[in-house]
Design an enzyme around this catalytic site. Structure first.
Site, short mmCIF file in Angstrom:
data_model
loop_
_atom_site.label_atom_id
_atom_site.label_comp_id
_atom_site.label_asym_id
_atom_site.label_seq_id
_atom_site.Cartn_x
_atom_site.Cartn_y
_atom_site.Cartn_z
N ARG A 265 -18.23 72.07 70.86
CA ARG A 265 -19.36 71.16 71.08
C ARG A 265 -20.48 71.77 71.91
O ARG A 265 -21.65 71.49 71.67
CB ARG A 265 -18.87 69.90 71.82
CG ARG A 265 -18.10 68.95 70.98
CD ARG A 265 -17.71 67.72 71.80
NE ARG A 265 -16.66 66.97 71.14
CZ ARG A 265 -15.70 66.34 71.80
NH1 ARG A 265 -15.66 66.35 73.12
NH2 ARG A 265 -14.79 65.67 71.14
N CYS B 5 -15.41 60.73 72.77
CA CYS B 5 -15.43 59.29 72.51
C CYS B 5 -16.10 58.49 73.64
O CYS B 5 -16.61 57.39 73.41
CB CYS B 5 -14.02 58.79 72.26
SG CYS B 5 -12.80 59.44 73.41
N HIS C 104 -13.53 51.91 74.46
CA HIS C 104 -13.88 52.39 75.80
C HIS C 104 -15.03 51.52 76.35
O HIS C 104 -16.07 51.37 75.71
CB HIS C 104 -14.36 53.84 75.75
CG HIS C 104 -13.28 54.83 75.41
ND1 HIS C 104 -11.95 54.50 75.32
CD2 HIS C 104 -13.35 56.17 75.16
CE1 HIS C 104 -11.23 55.59 75.03
NE2 HIS C 104 -12.06 56.61 74.92
P1 NAP Z 1 -3.23 63.58 67.97
O1 NAP Z 1 -2.88 62.18 67.59
O2 NAP Z 1 -2.38 64.26 68.96
O3 NAP Z 1 -3.26 64.47 66.61
C1 NAP Z 1 -3.38 65.87 66.63
C2 NAP Z 1 -3.38 66.46 65.22
O4 NAP Z 1 -3.40 67.90 65.37
C3 NAP Z 1 -2.13 66.11 64.40
O5 NAP Z 1 -2.47 66.00 63.04
C4 NAP Z 1 -1.23 67.36 64.59
O6 NAP Z 1 -0.35 67.58 63.51
C5 NAP Z 1 -2.28 68.44 64.62
N1 NAP Z 1 -1.77 69.64 65.30
C6 NAP Z 1 -1.20 69.72 66.53
N2 NAP Z 1 -0.81 70.99 66.80
C7 NAP Z 1 -1.15 71.73 65.71
C8 NAP Z 1 -1.02 73.09 65.35
N3 NAP Z 1 -0.45 73.97 66.19
N4 NAP Z 1 -1.49 73.51 64.16
C9 NAP Z 1 -2.06 72.64 63.30
N5 NAP Z 1 -2.21 71.30 63.58
C10 NAP Z 1 -1.77 70.87 64.76
O7 NAP Z 1 -4.72 63.67 68.53
P2 NAP Z 1 -6.02 62.74 68.21
O8 NAP Z 1 -6.13 61.68 69.20
O9 NAP Z 1 -6.02 62.41 66.76
O10 NAP Z 1 -7.19 63.76 68.55
C11 NAP Z 1 -7.52 64.83 67.67
C12 NAP Z 1 -8.73 65.57 68.20
O11 NAP Z 1 -9.84 64.67 68.25
C13 NAP Z 1 -8.52 66.10 69.62
O12 NAP Z 1 -9.18 67.34 69.73
C14 NAP Z 1 -9.18 65.04 70.49
O13 NAP Z 1 -9.63 65.55 71.70
C15 NAP Z 1 -10.33 64.58 69.60
N6 NAP Z 1 -10.78 63.21 69.82
C16 NAP Z 1 -9.89 62.17 69.94
C17 NAP Z 1 -10.39 60.87 70.13
C18 NAP Z 1 -9.49 59.66 70.28
O14 NAP Z 1 -10.01 58.58 70.62
N7 NAP Z 1 -8.18 59.77 70.06
C19 NAP Z 1 -11.76 60.67 70.17
C20 NAP Z 1 -12.62 61.74 70.03
C21 NAP Z 1 -12.13 62.99 69.85
P3 NAP Z 1 1.23 67.17 63.58
O15 NAP Z 1 1.30 65.69 63.38
O16 NAP Z 1 1.81 67.92 62.43
O17 NAP Z 1 1.73 67.61 64.91
#
Ligand code: NAP
Length: 353
Positions: free
Chosen positions: A113, A152, A245
């Site tokens: 970013r 977010c 949020h």
């Molecule tokens: P999450 O639920 O923990 O999901 C993470 C994803 O990454 C899963 O699909 C996981 O796959 C995959 N992953 C993890 N380790 C990996 C690896 N070594 N190689 C390939 N894939 C891998 O996280 P999330 O909340 O969806 O957030 C995802 C991203 O968006 C993060 O960078 C976070 O900071 C950002 N974000 C999140 C939010 C929010 O409100 N949650 C808002 C804005 C931005 P598996 O299921 O196979 O482990």
């Protein structure tokens, strides 16, 4: 119109699931390729994904195979446009690999970013920053590109500030957040840590909000962005709310304004996504509530399908000049919906042709 096939990196996570759900009936895009970690690769999406959304998993996604996040592996089969919601531990390198291989990576992750040549985009706030990709592709020698959306917590803040900056200029901003548990991904914050509690620390979050807000509201000229010339101080707290949020914000402005002037610029705020009627654009990007106890996540989260910032409690501030409350959906406007709108803006400007 034939739909454009898209892929999702990190498709099994909280944000990945939102992508799959929001793309189910999208008029321009359709999901054709999914990827996640090694533990999910080789399974069907239904087998690999612990679906956490209330809407059922779309039938069209259930039988899709989940792949590893390797750009070269299935060359030719991976769509040109890939959304990324990868864990930030791996997103940095994986996203670069895909951009190098010619993919347009529209990412949620924080890794790129703040790169000077990567657009950090809210289509209503700074659509002109998209032009940064020209320098990015030239300097890095990429056929593809990376475009990001903000954290977010930053989205609701920046949306509420953009019309104020344009109309009156910003001098100081103070923001205290009450952030939902879904913002921490799945399974997220342990129950015993958050039940009956408020956690006044989210690693790296305050710094992200401060820097990203200045980049988003910065000026684009001569191929670069000069950060906004105002001070931002953020306090970020995790609270026991599922989604949404909430932010308490105080501002001081550079030119004189009355409270009703702020409300007027919020209510009338429209921008490129509304003019072009992009499919995910809210008709009203900012919705102002007049009740003394709104917005609340319980009632206001899904206004404009979770794509609006809901503002309320606007009043004078005895320390800075004005204060108000803003609410934004963290996994829709703060993540998957934000990236989708970025891709729609890019398509409307010919970047996906
Ligand atoms: P999450 O639920 O923990 O999901 C993470 C994803 O990454 C899963 O699909 C996981 O796959 C995959 N992953 C993890 N380790 C990996 C690896 N070594 N190689 C390939 N894939 C891998 O996280 P999330 O909340 O969806 O957030 C995802 C991203 O968006 C993060 O960078 C976070 O900071 C950002 N974000 C999140 C939010 C929010 O409100 N949650 C808002 C804005 C931005 P598996 O299921 O196979 O482990």
């Amino acid at each position: 119109m034939k739909k454009l096939e898209v892929g999702i990196l990190g498709a099994t996570g909280m944000v990945g699931q939102r992508f799959v759900s929001l793309l189910e009936h999208h008029p321009w895009f359709e999901v054709a390729w999914l990827a996640a970690s090694e533990k999910s690769a080789g399974k069907t999406y239904a087998e690999a994904c612990n679906w956490r959304l209330r809407d059922p998993m779309p039938k069209s996604a259930r039988e899709l195979q989940v792949h590893e996040c390797k750009a070269g592996e299935h060359a030719g089969k991976i769509p040109q446009l890939v959304f990324s919601s990868l864990d930030s531990k791996v997103a940095g390198e994986v996203e670069k690999e895909f951009a190098r291989a010619g993919h347009v990576v529209v990412s949620n992750s924080s890794n790129h970013r703040m790169d000077a040549d990567v657009p950090l985009l809210i289509p209503e706030v700074n659509p002109e920053h998209l032009a940064l990709v020209r320098g990015q592709r030239k300097e890095r020698g990429w056929k593809g590109m990376i475009v990001t959306n903000p954290n977010c917590t930053t989205v609701g803040l920046a949306m509420s500030l953009a019309p104020l900056e344009k109309a009156f200029g910003l001098e100081k901003v103070l923001m205290t957040s009450m952030q939902a548990v879904s913002g921490a991904g799945y399974p997220g914050v342990p129950t015993l840590d958050i039940m009956g509690n408020v956690i006044p620390y989210i690693g790296g979050e305050e710094e992200k909000v401060e820097r990203e807000t200045q980049k988003l509201l910065g000026k684009f000229a001569d191929g670069r962005v000069t950060p906004g010339d105002f001070a931002v101080s953020a306090h970020c707290n995790r609270v026991l709310v599922e989604d949404g949020h909430t932010e308490s914000i105080s501002v001081s402005l550079r030119s004189k304004a009355k409270l009703e002037d702020l409300i007027e610029v919020w209510r009338t705020f429209r921008s490129v996504p509304q003019e072009r009627e992009l499919p995910s654009a809210p008709k009203h990007p900012i919705v102002v509530r007049e009740e003394r106890d709104r917005p609340q996540p319980k009632f206001d989260l899904n206004v404009e399908h979770g794509m609006a910032t809901v503002i309320g409690r606007a009043r004078p501030c005895p320390v800075l000049q004005f204060k108000y409350t803003a609410l934004s959906h963290n996994t829709i406007r703060g993540a998957a919906g934000a990236a989708l709108l970025n891709a729609e803006l890019m398509k409307s400007e010919g970047y996906l042709d």
